[in-house]
Write a protein that holds these residues in place. Structure first.
Motif, PDB file in Angstrom:
ATOM      1  N   LEU A   1      21.585  14.301  -7.628  1.00 52.35           N
ATOM      2  CA  LEU A   1      21.895  13.967  -9.008  1.00 52.35           C
ATOM      3  C   LEU A   1      22.166  12.471  -9.157  1.00 52.35           C
ATOM      4  O   LEU A   1      21.662  11.812 -10.080  1.00 52.35           O
ATOM      5  CB  LEU A   1      23.107  14.782  -9.461  1.00 52.35           C
ATOM      6  CG  LEU A   1      23.719  14.470 -10.823  1.00 52.35           C
ATOM      7  CD1 LEU A   1      22.695  14.619 -11.933  1.00 52.35           C
ATOM      8  CD2 LEU A   1      24.919  15.390 -11.072  1.00 52.35           C
ATOM      9  N   ILE A   2      22.957  11.921  -8.251  1.00 51.84           N
ATOM     10  CA  ILE A   2      23.270  10.493  -8.285  1.00 51.84           C
ATOM     11  C   ILE A   2      21.990   9.670  -8.118  1.00 51.84           C
ATOM     12  O   ILE A   2      21.774   8.678  -8.824  1.00 51.84           O
ATOM     13  CB  ILE A   2      24.288  10.149  -7.183  1.00 51.84           C
ATOM     14  CG1 ILE A   2      25.614  10.876  -7.432  1.00 51.84           C
ATOM     15  CG2 ILE A   2      24.521   8.637  -7.107  1.00 51.84           C
ATOM     16  CD1 ILE A   2      26.574  10.818  -6.253  1.00 51.84           C
ATOM     17  N   HIS A   3      21.135  10.084  -7.204  1.00 48.71           N
ATOM     18  CA  HIS A   3      19.893   9.358  -6.934  1.00 48.71           C
ATOM     19  C   HIS A   3      18.981   9.367  -8.165  1.00 48.71           C
ATOM     20  O   HIS A   3      18.371   8.341  -8.507  1.00 48.71           O
ATOM     21  CB  HIS A   3      19.176   9.991  -5.735  1.00 48.71           C
ATOM     22  CG  HIS A   3      18.587   9.008  -4.778  1.00 48.71           C
ATOM     23  ND1 HIS A   3      19.332   8.319  -3.855  1.00 48.71           N
ATOM     24  CD2 HIS A   3      17.309   8.583  -4.601  1.00 48.71           C
ATOM     25  CE1 HIS A   3      18.549   7.526  -3.144  1.00 48.71           C
ATOM     26  NE2 HIS A   3      17.305   7.664  -3.588  1.00 48.71           N
ATOM     27  N   ILE A   4      18.900  10.500  -8.842  1.00 44.72           N
ATOM     28  CA  ILE A   4      18.083  10.587 -10.056  1.00 44.72           C
ATOM     29  C   ILE A   4      18.624   9.634 -11.116  1.00 44.72           C
ATOM     30  O   ILE A   4      17.862   8.955 -11.812  1.00 44.72           O
ATOM     31  CB  ILE A   4      18.059  12.033 -10.584  1.00 44.72           C
ATOM     32  CG1 ILE A   4      17.339  12.954  -9.592  1.00 44.72           C
ATOM     33  CG2 ILE A   4      17.372  12.103 -11.946  1.00 44.72           C
ATOM     34  CD1 ILE A   4      17.559  14.430  -9.855  1.00 44.72           C
ATOM     35  N   GLY A   5      19.944   9.562 -11.220  1.00 42.84           N
ATOM     36  CA  GLY A   5      20.543   8.665 -12.196  1.00 42.84           C
ATOM     37  C   GLY A   5      20.151   7.221 -11.972  1.00 42.84           C
ATOM     38  O   GLY A   5      19.791   6.505 -12.926  1.00 42.84           O
ATOM     39  N   TYR A   6      20.188   6.768 -10.722  1.00 45.22           N
ATOM     40  CA  TYR A   6      19.800   5.383 -10.430  1.00 45.22           C
ATOM     41  C   TYR A   6      18.304   5.162 -10.628  1.00 45.22           C
ATOM     42  O   TYR A   6      17.879   4.075 -11.034  1.00 45.22           O
ATOM     43  CB  TYR A   6      20.230   4.989  -9.014  1.00 45.22           C
ATOM     44  CG  TYR A   6      21.694   4.659  -8.950  1.00 45.22           C
ATOM     45  CD1 TYR A   6      22.174   3.433  -9.399  1.00 45.22           C
ATOM     46  CD2 TYR A   6      22.616   5.597  -8.486  1.00 45.22           C
ATOM     47  CE1 TYR A   6      23.528   3.137  -9.377  1.00 45.22           C
ATOM     48  CE2 TYR A   6      23.968   5.313  -8.465  1.00 45.22           C
ATOM     49  CZ  TYR A   6      24.420   4.081  -8.916  1.00 45.22           C
ATOM     50  OH  TYR A   6      25.772   3.802  -8.911  1.00 45.22           O
ATOM     51  N   ALA A   7      17.501   6.181 -10.370  1.00 47.60           N
ATOM     52  CA  ALA A   7      16.060   6.040 -10.621  1.00 47.60           C
ATOM     53  C   ALA A   7      15.796   5.723 -12.075  1.00 47.60           C
ATOM     54  O   ALA A   7      14.986   4.843 -12.406  1.00 47.60           O
ATOM     55  CB  ALA A   7      15.337   7.325 -10.210  1.00 47.60           C
TER      56      ALA A   7
END
Length: 414
Positions: free
Chosen positions: A169-175
């Motif tokens: 979830l965190i990674h998707i947010g930064y993407a």
């Protein structure tokens, strides 16, 4: 009320095709999207190249397939807090010392069988290769690939982004916030590789049913969980290793509190959930120690990721994603032995002249400027303050307390 956010980002057209129907919506503006791919600024170029270097050099899951690669998270957070290109390189050098190179997967995967390998982290490289092949076929439209694999199908991957302690979830947010295709493909590979049992609670509607009580306040429900004696003495030590046994043996009790959250005003209640995410980390911090709970900070950084994503994703997923966050919160809070949330620790904190500039300086120039979770936690609180306004400097007090008192991480078992 929302504070003003500069340069609001228009929702990508790829996400406007879904019909929202009667879906409840969290109505907040987008944060500013920073397209580092095209920016000529030196800092942005440094960030772009370091993200690419990490993408090529380091696996997304490492240390016996237990740890997640946070390099893009801290680079992005530091950049957005104003770090110089030299500081970004210093951060990368620190991450590089710990991360591990890619290893070949046991085999390749294809469009016909990719779901057969969900949850098998040994296939992380194969998942990344697969999604990048799809990226080529889409004409390098990374949002189109994300739309297909994250939101479509009977059991869309969006329903399991809290796996792996919420790192997908965190990674998707930064993407999305950095408009970066490398991070986006890593995010898809991460959610696929980390896929676990949490998905069934969103994919199977039978798990969502009336509870023995209801509340529209996360703080009221946290108090109920704190006082629930069914969770007394379940675990001898703190740690994420408690989460699976918790659901194996006490699923009913956990879901009772999960289903208790009655969401009638999604925007207001998401705001309250963000306040709760801050409080769970900062207002549980015991006196006499500078160590904050490592696992509880993930509830804050995943809440921040939800805040980034909500204005950019189909409305039909708004409430389910927020409920996913609440499920992760319950799991981690109970696994960490349900510490008491004492809001007075934030309300009574004396700023003594500290402002957001001071807080940001700690994140970028301070002793712990290379600690990914420290920097991410500070930025999450800053963005929450920008989103909702900061009545009585509540978010500032929490951030200043955390930034100034932090001496490392605790909350580990053993």
């Amino acid at each position: 009320m929302f504070s003003s956010l500069s340069s609001p980002f228009k929702v990508p057209k790829v996400f406007t095709g879904w019909k929202s129907g009667n879906a409840q919506k969290v109505n907040i503006p987008s944060v500013e999207i920073h397209d580092v791919e095209t920016s000529p600024e030196r800092r942005a170029r440094a960030l772009k190249h370091l993200i690419r270097l990490n993408h090529a050099s380091h696996s997304i899951i490492y240390h016996d397939l237990e740890f997640h690669n946070h390099c893009a998270h801290i680079l992005g957070s530091a950049y957005l807090l104003g770090a110089s290109s030299d500081q970004l390189h210093e951060i990368y050098d620190g991450e590089d010392q710990e991360l591990e190179p890619w290893h070949d997967s046991p085999g390749e995967i294809s469009k016909d069988d990719w779901r057969d390998f969900l949850g098998d982290a040994r296939y992380q490289r194969a998942f990344l290769d697969f999604f990048e092949d799809e990226l080529v076929l889409s004409g390098y439209d990374w949002r189109k690939v994300v739309a297909e694999y994250l939101f479509e199908g009977n059991e869309p991957l969006i329903n399991n982004v809290i796996s792996g302690l919420g790192h997908p979830l965190i990674h998707i947010g930064y993407a999305f916030e950095l408009a970066n295709r490398e991070v986006a493909m890593e995010a898809l590979a991460m959610v696929a590789s980390s896929h676990n049992f949490f998905h069934k609670y969103l994919d199977d509607p039978s798990y969502s049913k009336p509870s023995t009580y209801s509340s529209n306040s996360p703080f009221e429900m946290l108090k109920s969980v704190y006082e629930d004696k069914r969770f007394d003495g379940l675990f001898k030590e703190h740690g994420a290793g408690n989460i699976k046994p918790l659901f194996d043996n006490h699923e009913g009790a956990v879901l009772e509190h999960w289903n208790a959250w009655k969401i009638e005003d999604p925007t207001k209640q998401f705001e309250q959930s963000q306040q709760a995410a801050v409080a769970i980390l900062v207002a549980t911090h015991g006196p006499g120690t500078g160590r904050f709970d490592f696992f509880l900070v993930h509830l804050l950084t995943t809440s921040h990721a939800v805040r980034i994503l909500l204005p950019l994703i189909p409305e039909k997923f708004h409430v389910p994603v927020v409920r996913q966050w609440w499920l992760l919160t319950l799991a981690v809070y109970i696994a960490q032995l349900r510490p008491f949330v004492d809001l007075k620790k934030i309300e009574d904190f004396e700023l003594r002249g500290k402002d957001w500039k001071w807080v940001e300086k700690q994140a970028v120039d301070g002793e712990y400027a290379t600690d990914a979770h420290y920097v991410k936690g500070i930025r999450a609180m800053k963005v929450a303050a920008e989103t909702w306004g900061d009545k009585e400097d509540w978010y500032l007090k929490a951030a200043a307390k955390f930034a100034g008192e932090f001496k490392g991480w605790g909350g580990f078992g053993g």
